[in-house]
Write an enzyme that holds these catalytic residues in place. Structure first.
Site, PDB file in Angstrom:
ATOM      1  N   ALA A 218      -2.001  -6.553  -0.329  1.00 29.95           N
ATOM      2  CA  ALA A 218      -2.228  -8.000   0.118  1.00 29.95           C
ATOM      3  C   ALA A 218      -2.894  -8.500   1.671  1.00 29.95           C
ATOM      4  O   ALA A 218      -3.599  -9.198   1.961  1.00 29.95           O
ATOM      5  CB  ALA A 218      -1.806  -8.890  -0.492  1.00 29.95           C
ATOM      6  N   HIS A 219      -1.877  -7.627   2.513  1.00 26.12           N
ATOM      7  CA  HIS A 219      -1.796  -8.675   3.964  1.00 26.12           C
ATOM      8  C   HIS A 219      -2.454  -7.689   4.421  1.00 26.12           C
ATOM      9  O   HIS A 219      -2.881  -7.662   5.500  1.00 26.12           O
ATOM     10  CB  HIS A 219      -0.196  -7.365   3.840  1.00 26.12           C
ATOM     11  CG  HIS A 219       0.053  -6.550   4.967  1.00 26.12           C
ATOM     12  ND1 HIS A 219      -0.253  -6.343   6.106  1.00 26.12           N
ATOM     13  CD2 HIS A 219       0.801  -5.875   4.012  1.00 26.12           C
ATOM     14  CE1 HIS A 219      -0.285  -4.956   6.521  1.00 26.12           C
ATOM     15  NE2 HIS A 219       0.492  -4.523   5.209  1.00 26.12           N
TER      16      HIS A 219
ATOM     17  N   ASN B 245      -8.685   4.199   8.212  1.00 26.68           N
ATOM     18  CA  ASN B 245      -8.512   2.785   8.705  1.00 26.68           C
ATOM     19  C   ASN B 245      -8.466   2.838  10.200  1.00 26.68           C
ATOM     20  O   ASN B 245      -8.118   1.868  10.871  1.00 26.68           O
ATOM     21  CB  ASN B 245      -6.643   2.498   8.375  1.00 26.68           C
ATOM     22  CG  ASN B 245      -5.506   3.799   8.307  1.00 26.68           C
ATOM     23  OD1 ASN B 245      -5.847   4.716   7.832  1.00 26.68           O
ATOM     24  ND2 ASN B 245      -5.035   3.680   9.706  1.00 26.68           N
TER      25      ASN B 245
ATOM     26  N   CYS C  26       0.941   2.345  12.915  1.00 33.23           N
ATOM     27  CA  CYS C  26       2.594   3.515  12.605  1.00 33.23           C
ATOM     28  C   CYS C  26       2.273   4.197  14.220  1.00 33.23           C
ATOM     29  O   CYS C  26       2.908   5.284  13.797  1.00 33.23           O
ATOM     30  CB  CYS C  26       2.405   3.962  11.513  1.00 33.23           C
ATOM     31  SG  CYS C  26       1.416   3.277   9.891  1.00 33.23           S
TER      32      CYS C  26
ATOM     33  N   GLY D 215       0.615  -1.290   0.405  1.00 30.70           N
ATOM     34  CA  GLY D 215       0.130  -0.103   0.026  1.00 30.70           C
ATOM     35  C   GLY D 215       1.230   1.611  -0.023  1.00 30.70           C
ATOM     36  O   GLY D 215       0.887   2.075  -0.451  1.00 30.70           O
TER      37      GLY D 215
ATOM     38  N   GLN E 215      -8.012  -0.310   2.881  1.00 27.29           N
ATOM     39  CA  GLN E 215      -8.794  -0.520   4.248  1.00 27.29           C
ATOM     40  C   GLN E 215     -10.154  -1.392   3.166  1.00 27.29           C
ATOM     41  O   GLN E 215     -10.991  -1.742   4.328  1.00 27.29           O
ATOM     42  CB  GLN E 215      -8.908   0.179   5.081  1.00 27.29           C
ATOM     43  CG  GLN E 215      -8.139   0.432   5.783  1.00 27.29           C
ATOM     44  CD  GLN E 215      -7.721  -0.917   6.502  1.00 27.29           C
ATOM     45  OE1 GLN E 215      -8.397  -1.061   7.433  1.00 27.29           O
ATOM     46  NE2 GLN E 215      -6.598  -0.818   7.687  1.00 27.29           N
TER      47      GLN E 215
HETATM   48  C1  LIG Z   1      -2.651  -0.602   6.114  1.00 28.37           C
HETATM   49  C2  LIG Z   1      -2.307   0.949   5.238  1.00 28.37           C
HETATM   50  C3  LIG Z   1      -1.924   1.142   4.517  1.00 28.37           C
HETATM   51  C4  LIG Z   1       0.026   1.136   3.931  1.00 28.37           C
HETATM   52  O1  LIG Z   1      -0.123  -0.250   3.328  1.00 28.37           O
HETATM   53  P1  LIG Z   1       1.274  -1.430   3.069  1.00 28.37           P
HETATM   54  O2  LIG Z   1       1.129  -2.339   2.245  1.00 28.37           O
HETATM   55  O3  LIG Z   1       1.377  -1.852   4.681  1.00 28.37           O
HETATM   56  O4  LIG Z   1       2.060  -0.358   2.832  1.00 28.37           O
HETATM   57  C5  LIG Z   1      -2.272   2.294   4.151  1.00 28.37           C
HETATM   58  N1  LIG Z   1      -3.497   2.945   3.691  1.00 28.37           N
HETATM   59  C6  LIG Z   1      -3.595   2.245   4.705  1.00 28.37           C
HETATM   60  C7  LIG Z   1      -4.887   2.720   4.853  1.00 28.37           C
HETATM   61  C8  LIG Z   1      -3.418   1.687   5.706  1.00 28.37           C
HETATM   62  O5  LIG Z   1      -4.453   0.928   6.043  1.00 28.37           O
END
Ligand SMILES: *Cc1c(COP(=O)(O)O)cnc(C)c1O
Length: 387
Positions: free
Chosen positions: A200-201, A151, A325, A71, A179
């Site tokens: 993906a995670h 998020n 974070c 992301g 999300q």
């Molecule tokens: C987790 C998240 C990201 C970051 O994604 P990563 O794959 O962990 O770099 C970005 N935007 C939102 C809204 C997220 O929840």
């Protein structure tokens, strides 16, 4: 000890079916997809099949999908890529005050490079006002970026309506859908986006793999410089296991989405009601109905979110105060401040997010222990007087 994981918005476990689908790509099917030989072509086919799966899911064409490392990279690519490609046309970007750091930070980086950024505010539910977006547009605006769902507080934005505004003004529109993809329907044409980020995670796939949807014809500067992978838009040898895993994860989400949403909404609303019934002076953050099926976020007066987390963790419950974070810093969440909470109230916030392996008994366990933890912490707070 029993563990109850209620932090699915931070990351999800990999679905066992995803792990099974990935496994062959580490040894039997390890080829470099850029190679001409059979090993390479086998990997290439797996990647192109995966691209087709994701494209179909999003209502996109396969050539509009670029695989990335997640992301964060997708957001950086979208924002910086469009900004640098269009810098001769204009230097103004519109985004919101509640974006994930992976959007806010690239925007701030561009400010240092001569771009102007408007961070539009949100209402007390975390909703962007369409009028604010319209009023922020100037003849120098080249990009609007608004997240699909937040998020921390789960609020779902009126992306379709913002898409219409962007289109009428001939401005590119990006949405961070990290999300929502895999959790609620996401169709790039219905949403009217030119660019869309996913990871993906967050939907039971592996970490370190994501994608950026780029509508055909969108002008964008390449991001990683090197080889000519991804049709020259993103260099580096493809992460074949990650890409195969992402596609498998999206297939599973597609088949289970209706049932999972129904079940999560049921549990979500049970948690909300349970907390409101059993604990005094709590405030639900986010929109009451325009919210993710799996998100609960409360401010609990007179206590610190961090203390609640530590106490819940000792009881086997994994929760969060907001985004992963911010958990390590003592700054109150920018999202909670943007919806108008005072720093004190923002500090006493708790996010509980549901996912595939949550059971009814997990919620019983939470609702049994959380009020006790809150009562214990409040008893130690000088500000709290029991009513
Ligand atoms: C987790 C998240 C990201 C970051 O994604 P990563 O794959 O962990 O770099 C970005 N935007 C939102 C809204 C997220 O929840």
């Amino acid at each position: 000890m029993k563990r109850v994981y209620l932090d699915y918005a931070a990351t999800t476990p990999c679905d066992p079916e995803v792990i099974k689908a990935i496994e062959p790509y580490f040894f039997d099917k390890f080829g470099n997809p850029s190679s001409i030989h059979a090993e390479g072509q086998e990997a290439k086919k797996a990647i192109e099949d995966s691209r087709q799966t994701l494209a179909t899911f999003l209502g996109a064409k396969p050539e509009e999908i670029i695989f990335t490392s997640g992301g964060t990279e997708s957001n950086n690519f979208a924002i910086e890529g469009v900004a640098f490609a269009l810098q001769n046309k204009g230097n103004h970007i519109i985004t919101t005050a509640i974006e994930h750091h992976a959007v806010a930070e690239p925007a701030k980086f561009l400010e240092k490079r001569g771009f102007k950024v408007t961070f539009v505010g949100v209402d007390k539910y975390g909703l962007v006002d369409l009028i604010d977006i319209k009023q922020a547009i100037t003849d120098k605006t080249i990009l609007i970026s608004v997240m699909h769902a937040n998020n921390e507080i789960g609020t779902i934005q009126p992306i379709e309506e913002i898409g219409k505004i962007a289109r009428e003004s001939d401005i590119y529109f990006h949405s961070d859908a990290v999300q929502t993809v895999g959790h609620i329907p996401v169709n790039v044409n219905e949403l009217g986006v030119d660019l869309l980020s996913l990871s993906a995670h967050k939907f039971y796939g592996p970490k370190g793999i994501g994608a950026l949807y780029i509508r055909k014809g969108t002008r964008i500067e390449r991001f990683l410089h090197g080889g000519d992978q991804e049709r020259g838009r993103r260099a580096s040898t493809h992460n074949t296991p990650g890409i195969v895993g992402l596609a498998k994860a999206i297939e599973i989400c597609q088949s289970k989405m209706t049932d999972e949403t129904k079940f999560q909404v049921l549990l979500r609303d049970r948690i909300i009601k349970g907390i409101q019934d059993k604990i005094s002076e709590v405030y639900l953050n986010g929109h009451p109905t325009k919210r993710l099926p799996n998100n609960v976020n409360f401010s609990i007066k007179y206590i610190e979110g961090e203390s609640i987390l530590l106490n819940l963790d000792m009881l086997g419950i994994a929760a969060s105060t907001g985004s992963a974070c911010t958990s390590s810093s003592l700054e109150p969440s920018h999202v909670l401040l943007a919806i108008g909470l005072s720093p004190e109230i923002a500090h006493g916030s708790l996010r509980l997010t549901l996912g595939r392996w949550i059971e009814e008994q997990d919620i019983d366990y939470l609702l049994e222990h959380l009020p006790v933890v809150v009562e214990k912490l409040r008893a130690m707070s000088p500000l709290y007087e029991k009513k």
